[in-house]
Structure formats: structure tokens, C-alpha cells
Write a protein that holds these residues in place. Structure first.
Motif, PDB file in Angstrom:
ATOM      1  N   ARG A   1       0.102  -2.260  -0.072  1.00 36.42           N
ATOM      2  CA  ARG A   1      -1.356  -2.293   0.064  1.00 36.42           C
ATOM      3  C   ARG A   1      -1.881  -3.323   1.038  1.00 36.42           C
ATOM      4  O   ARG A   1      -2.925  -3.109   1.650  1.00 36.42           O
ATOM      5  N   ASP A   2      -1.237  -4.451   1.187  1.00 38.43           N
ATOM      6  CA  ASP A   2      -1.818  -5.550   1.953  1.00 38.43           C
ATOM      7  C   ASP A   2      -2.127  -5.190   3.405  1.00 38.43           C
ATOM      8  O   ASP A   2      -3.186  -5.517   3.917  1.00 38.43           O
ATOM      9  N   ARG A   3      -1.204  -4.519   4.079  1.00 37.97           N
ATOM     10  CA  ARG A   3      -1.422  -4.192   5.489  1.00 37.97           C
ATOM     11  C   ARG A   3      -2.615  -3.249   5.659  1.00 37.97           C
ATOM     12  O   ARG A   3      -3.463  -3.460   6.510  1.00 37.97           O
ATOM     13  N   VAL A   4      -2.676  -2.218   4.818  1.00 36.79           N
ATOM     14  CA  VAL A   4      -3.782  -1.259   4.906  1.00 36.79           C
ATOM     15  C   VAL A   4      -5.093  -1.944   4.562  1.00 36.79           C
ATOM     16  O   VAL A   4      -6.113  -1.732   5.222  1.00 36.79           O
TER      17      VAL A   4
ATOM     18  N   GLU B   1      -6.999   5.475  -0.241  1.00 40.20           N
ATOM     19  CA  GLU B   1      -5.543   5.321  -0.324  1.00 40.20           C
ATOM     20  C   GLU B   1      -5.177   3.969  -0.938  1.00 40.20           C
ATOM     21  O   GLU B   1      -4.272   3.878  -1.767  1.00 40.20           O
ATOM     22  N   VAL B   2      -5.871   2.909  -0.547  1.00 39.44           N
ATOM     23  CA  VAL B   2      -5.603   1.581  -1.127  1.00 39.44           C
ATOM     24  C   VAL B   2      -5.876   1.606  -2.635  1.00 39.44           C
ATOM     25  O   VAL B   2      -5.074   1.109  -3.427  1.00 39.44           O
ATOM     26  N   ARG B   3      -6.969   2.208  -3.021  1.00 40.41           N
ATOM     27  CA  ARG B   3      -7.291   2.301  -4.447  1.00 40.41           C
ATOM     28  C   ARG B   3      -6.272   3.139  -5.205  1.00 40.41           C
ATOM     29  O   ARG B   3      -5.876   2.800  -6.325  1.00 40.41           O
ATOM     30  N   ARG B   4      -5.838   4.246  -4.594  1.00 39.03           N
ATOM     31  CA  ARG B   4      -4.865   5.120  -5.253  1.00 39.03           C
ATOM     32  C   ARG B   4      -3.549   4.376  -5.451  1.00 39.03           C
ATOM     33  O   ARG B   4      -2.959   4.432  -6.530  1.00 39.03           O
ATOM     34  N   ARG B   5      -3.092   3.644  -4.448  1.00 38.79           N
ATOM     35  CA  ARG B   5      -1.842   2.883  -4.561  1.00 38.79           C
ATOM     36  C   ARG B   5      -1.958   1.795  -5.625  1.00 38.79           C
ATOM     37  O   ARG B   5      -1.017   1.533  -6.371  1.00 38.79           O
ATOM     38  N   TYR B   6      -3.129   1.159  -5.675  1.00 41.28           N
ATOM     39  CA  TYR B   6      -3.369   0.120  -6.684  1.00 41.28           C
ATOM     40  C   TYR B   6      -3.291   0.714  -8.088  1.00 41.28           C
ATOM     41  O   TYR B   6      -2.589   0.203  -8.961  1.00 41.28           O
ATOM     42  N   ARG B   7      -4.003   1.808  -8.281  1.00 43.02           N
ATOM     43  CA  ARG B   7      -4.040   2.421  -9.611  1.00 43.02           C
ATOM     44  C   ARG B   7      -2.694   2.979 -10.029  1.00 43.02           C
ATOM     45  O   ARG B   7      -2.349   2.928 -11.214  1.00 43.02           O
ATOM     46  N   ARG B   8      -1.936   3.531  -9.093  1.00 41.97           N
ATOM     47  CA  ARG B   8      -0.626   4.095  -9.429  1.00 41.97           C
ATOM     48  C   ARG B   8       0.340   3.029  -9.922  1.00 41.97           C
ATOM     49  O   ARG B   8       1.280   3.335 -10.637  1.00 41.97           O
TER      50      ARG B   8
ATOM     51  N   ALA C   1       6.593  -8.173  -9.636  1.00 44.24           N
ATOM     52  CA  ALA C   1       6.534  -6.774  -9.209  1.00 44.24           C
ATOM     53  C   ALA C   1       5.177  -6.429  -8.608  1.00 44.24           C
ATOM     54  O   ALA C   1       5.097  -5.707  -7.609  1.00 44.24           O
ATOM     55  N   TYR C   2       4.107  -6.964  -9.198  1.00 46.02           N
ATOM     56  CA  TYR C   2       2.768  -6.709  -8.655  1.00 46.02           C
ATOM     57  C   TYR C   2       2.617  -7.321  -7.270  1.00 46.02           C
ATOM     58  O   TYR C   2       2.105  -6.682  -6.349  1.00 46.02           O
ATOM     59  N   ALA C   3       3.071  -8.556  -7.098  1.00 48.50           N
ATOM     60  CA  ALA C   3       2.967  -9.216  -5.792  1.00 48.50           C
ATOM     61  C   ALA C   3       3.798  -8.466  -4.748  1.00 48.50           C
ATOM     62  O   ALA C   3       3.365  -8.280  -3.606  1.00 48.50           O
ATOM     63  N   ARG C   4       4.970  -8.018  -5.126  1.00 51.03           N
ATOM     64  CA  ARG C   4       5.826  -7.272  -4.203  1.00 51.03           C
ATOM     65  C   ARG C   4       5.185  -5.942  -3.837  1.00 51.03           C
ATOM     66  O   ARG C   4       5.154  -5.544  -2.673  1.00 51.03           O
ATOM     67  N   HIS C   5       4.691  -5.236  -4.838  1.00 56.03           N
ATOM     68  CA  HIS C   5       4.025  -3.952  -4.584  1.00 56.03           C
ATOM     69  C   HIS C   5       2.825  -4.142  -3.665  1.00 56.03           C
ATOM     70  O   HIS C   5       2.600  -3.361  -2.747  1.00 56.03           O
ATOM     71  N   SER C   6       2.058  -5.169  -3.928  1.00 52.04           N
ATOM     72  CA  SER C   6       0.892  -5.472  -3.094  1.00 52.04           C
ATOM     73  C   SER C   6       1.316  -5.706  -1.655  1.00 52.04           C
ATOM     74  O   SER C   6       0.723  -5.165  -0.725  1.00 52.04           O
ATOM     75  N   ARG C   7       2.315  -6.544  -1.475  1.00 49.55           N
ATOM     76  CA  ARG C   7       2.771  -6.899  -0.132  1.00 49.55           C
ATOM     77  C   ARG C   7       3.313  -5.689   0.618  1.00 49.55           C
ATOM     78  O   ARG C   7       3.025  -5.501   1.793  1.00 49.55           O
ATOM     79  N   LEU C   8       4.069  -4.837  -0.064  1.00 49.09           N
ATOM     80  CA  LEU C   8       4.726  -3.718   0.609  1.00 49.09           C
ATOM     81  C   LEU C   8       3.850  -2.479   0.747  1.00 49.09           C
ATOM     82  O   LEU C   8       4.006  -1.712   1.696  1.00 49.09           O
TER      83      LEU C   8
ATOM     84  N   ALA D   1       1.818   0.034 -15.354  1.00 47.00           N
ATOM     85  CA  ALA D   1       2.389  -1.279 -15.674  1.00 47.00           C
ATOM     86  C   ALA D   1       1.604  -1.941 -16.806  1.00 47.00           C
ATOM     87  O   ALA D   1       2.204  -2.518 -17.728  1.00 47.00           O
ATOM     88  N   ALA D   2       0.284  -1.863 -16.756  1.00 43.68           N
ATOM     89  CA  ALA D   2      -0.531  -2.457 -17.820  1.00 43.68           C
ATOM     90  C   ALA D   2      -0.301  -1.741 -19.152  1.00 43.68           C
ATOM     91  O   ALA D   2      -0.201  -2.381 -20.203  1.00 43.68           O
ATOM     92  N   ALA D   3      -0.193  -0.418 -19.119  1.00 42.64           N
ATOM     93  CA  ALA D   3       0.048   0.340 -20.346  1.00 42.64           C
ATOM     94  C   ALA D   3       1.414  -0.003 -20.939  1.00 42.64           C
ATOM     95  O   ALA D   3       1.541  -0.217 -22.156  1.00 42.64           O
TER      96      ALA D   3
END
Length: 150
Positions: free
Chosen positions: A130-133, A59-66, A121-128, A71-73
Motif C-alpha cells: 500500500r505505501d507506494r500507491v 485499490e488502497v482501501r481494498r488492499r487495506y481491508r483485505r 505483518a501489518y507493517a510488512r503488508h503496508s510497506r509491500l 487479521a482483526a477477526a
């Protein structure tokens, strides 16, 4: 005067002020019984293989990749559009916007702004998302390495 020889590598002394006893595992309370103490904790490879296959890790990997792949593209396309426009349409890029500020300058400043926006946006996405999981997964992994959980 006694100089320290670099080849003199003795064991760290406990009274050494730079020696962290807790970080080395000394001084931690031993809350296991004698049978569990004799049991050997699992090898790192086993633990990380198990964690890698877990639903939480996937799940952490899926959220990261999504987030990261789109965003990179998008950023890469925006950057390439800027470079292509700068090389193939110099007349467009030289067109004034306000005063001496032209399209090329606005687009170049837009590149910087986009970089900062994407970082935020990446830091916010991470915090909201992925970070807890990821932190819970790290805790589980540490407990497994100590041989206390599965």
C-alpha cells in the motif's frame, strides 16, 4: 526588563528563527505563467472528492481491508478463546506444560507474541502492498491542490 505578554499576538516576523518560510509557501519558485497564476486552485472538497472516487484510492482501501478485517477477526477470536478457556476450563489452563509453566501462561505469552507478529505483518503488508500507491496518491492530491494537475 521587557516581558512578553501572552495577549500580544503579532504576525510572525521573517527573522524569527522558528519561522519556516518554505513551509508557509514563501520562497518557493513560481513556475507558472500569469494566466495560470490568476486561475484559482480547486477547493479541497473538490480535490478530495475526486481522489476518493479514483481507482487508485479504491485499490488502497481494498488492499487495506483485505488484510485488516481478517487479521482483526482472527486475533479477536484467538483472544476470546483465551478468555473463555480461562473462565470455563480452569483445569485445562492449570495443566502444567514444562515445570511450573502451565497452559494459561503459555497462552498468555502467546497473546503477546501474536500481537507482535500481527504488528510486524501489518507493517510488512503496508510497506509491500500500500505505501507506494498511497504515496503516489498523496503526491497527485498535493499537485491538484496547487492547481497543477488532474
Amino acid at each position: 526588563m521587557d516581558m512578553h505578554n501572552a495577549r500580544d499576538t503579532g504576525a510572525a516576523r521573517v527573522e524569527d528563527p522558528w519561522y519556516d518560510a518554505l513551509a508557509s509557501g514563501w520562497g518557493e519558485p513560481d513556475d507558472t505563467d500569469s494566466a495560470a497564476r490568476r486561475a484559482r486552485p480547486p477547493a479541497a472538497r473538490e480535490v478530495y472528492t475526486e481522489v476518493h472516487g479514483s481507482a487508485a484510492f479504491q485499490e488502497v482501501r481494498r488492499r487495506y481491508r483485505r488484510f485488516v478485517f481478517p487479521a482483526a477477526a482472527a486475533f479477536l477470536l484467538w483472544y476470546l478463546a483465551y478468555v473463555v478457556a480461562a473462565t470455563t476450563a480452569p483445569g485445562l489452563m492449570a495443566r502444567p506444560v514444562v515445570g511450573t509453566l502451565n497452559v494459561a501462561m503459555v497462552a498468555g505469552l502467546g497473546q503477546f507474541a501474536t500481537t507482535f507478529l500481527l504488528t510486524w505483518a501489518y507493517a510488512r503488508h503496508s510497506r509491500l502492498r500500500r505505501d507506494r500507491v498511497a504515496l503516489e496518491l498523496r503526491w497527485v492530491t498535493q499537485e491538484m491542490m496547487r492547481g497543477r494537475g488532474r
